[in-house]
Design a protein around this motif. Structure first.
Motif, mmCIF file in Angstrom:
data_model
loop_
_atom_site.group_PDB
_atom_site.id
_atom_site.type_symbol
_atom_site.label_atom_id
_atom_site.label_comp_id
_atom_site.label_asym_id
_atom_site.label_seq_id
_atom_site.Cartn_x
_atom_site.Cartn_y
_atom_site.Cartn_z
ATOM 1 N N ALA A 51 0.832 -1.211 0.000
ATOM 2 C CA ALA A 51 0.000 0.000 0.000
ATOM 3 C C ALA A 51 0.868 1.262 0.000
ATOM 4 O O ALA A 51 0.535 2.256 -0.664
ATOM 5 N N ILE A 52 1.976 1.236 0.706
ATOM 6 C CA ILE A 52 2.894 2.378 0.710
ATOM 7 C C ILE A 52 3.466 2.584 -0.683
ATOM 8 O O ILE A 52 3.543 3.712 -1.184
ATOM 9 N N LEU A 53 3.845 1.491 -1.341
ATOM 10 C CA LEU A 53 4.357 1.583 -2.710
ATOM 11 C C LEU A 53 3.269 2.064 -3.665
ATOM 12 O O LEU A 53 3.539 2.827 -4.601
ATOM 13 N N LYS A 54 2.045 1.650 -3.438
ATOM 14 C CA LYS A 54 0.916 2.086 -4.269
ATOM 15 C C LYS A 54 0.699 3.593 -4.117
ATOM 16 O O LYS A 54 0.524 4.307 -5.104
ATOM 17 N N ARG A 55 0.712 4.079 -2.871
ATOM 18 C CA ARG A 55 0.529 5.522 -2.635
ATOM 19 C C ARG A 55 1.636 6.342 -3.290
ATOM 20 O O ARG A 55 1.409 7.468 -3.714
ATOM 21 N N ALA A 56 2.825 5.765 -3.360
ATOM 22 C CA ALA A 56 3.953 6.459 -4.001
ATOM 23 C C ALA A 56 3.890 6.354 -5.525
ATOM 24 O O ALA A 56 4.695 6.969 -6.219
#
Length: 123
Positions: free
Chosen positions: A64-69
């Motif tokens: 999810a962190i990678l998705k937000r980035a």
């Protein structure tokens, strides 16, 4: 830092690059990216199975962190999520960082460890 001297900076590009760099700098998230580079696309279940030592919820938090980035794409197929690396986003960030460093080189600015490029405050 005197921003008038270095007005060539596109702070929006730099801010986006910092967001991505912060996301990928984590060791586990780097492993996720490596997995996507090797497999191009993975079903959520297979991805979580690959990292079997961690609970799926923890794996998905990192994704999810990678998705937000903007580094990871998620596509739903028959209610099953498939994950892949957004390679165009990675190239955009590489180009932004390269452009940023090239402009510093062109301006003949000497960077040292004690002279940060940008303050991380406010990001």
């Amino acid at each position: 830092m005197d921003t008038t001297k270095h007005s060539f900076l596109d702070y929006d590009k730099v801010r986006k690059a910092l967001l991505v760099l912060r996301a990928i700098q984590h060791n586990f998230r780097s492993q996720i990216i490596q997995l996507f580079l090797e497999n191009k696309e993975m079903e959520q279940r297979d991805m979580c199975h690959h990292f079997w030592k961690l609970p799926p919820s923890q794996v998905l938090q990192h994704v999810a962190i990678l998705k937000r980035a903007g580094v990871v794409n998620i596509e739903m197929r028959n209610k099953t999520p498939y994950y892949s690396l957004d390679e165009s986003r990675m190239w955009q960030i590489k180009d932004a960082v390269t452009e940023f460093l090239d402009k510093y080189e062109d301006e003949d600015v000497q960077l040292t460890e004690r002279q940060p490029l940008l303050s991380m405050n406010g990001f």
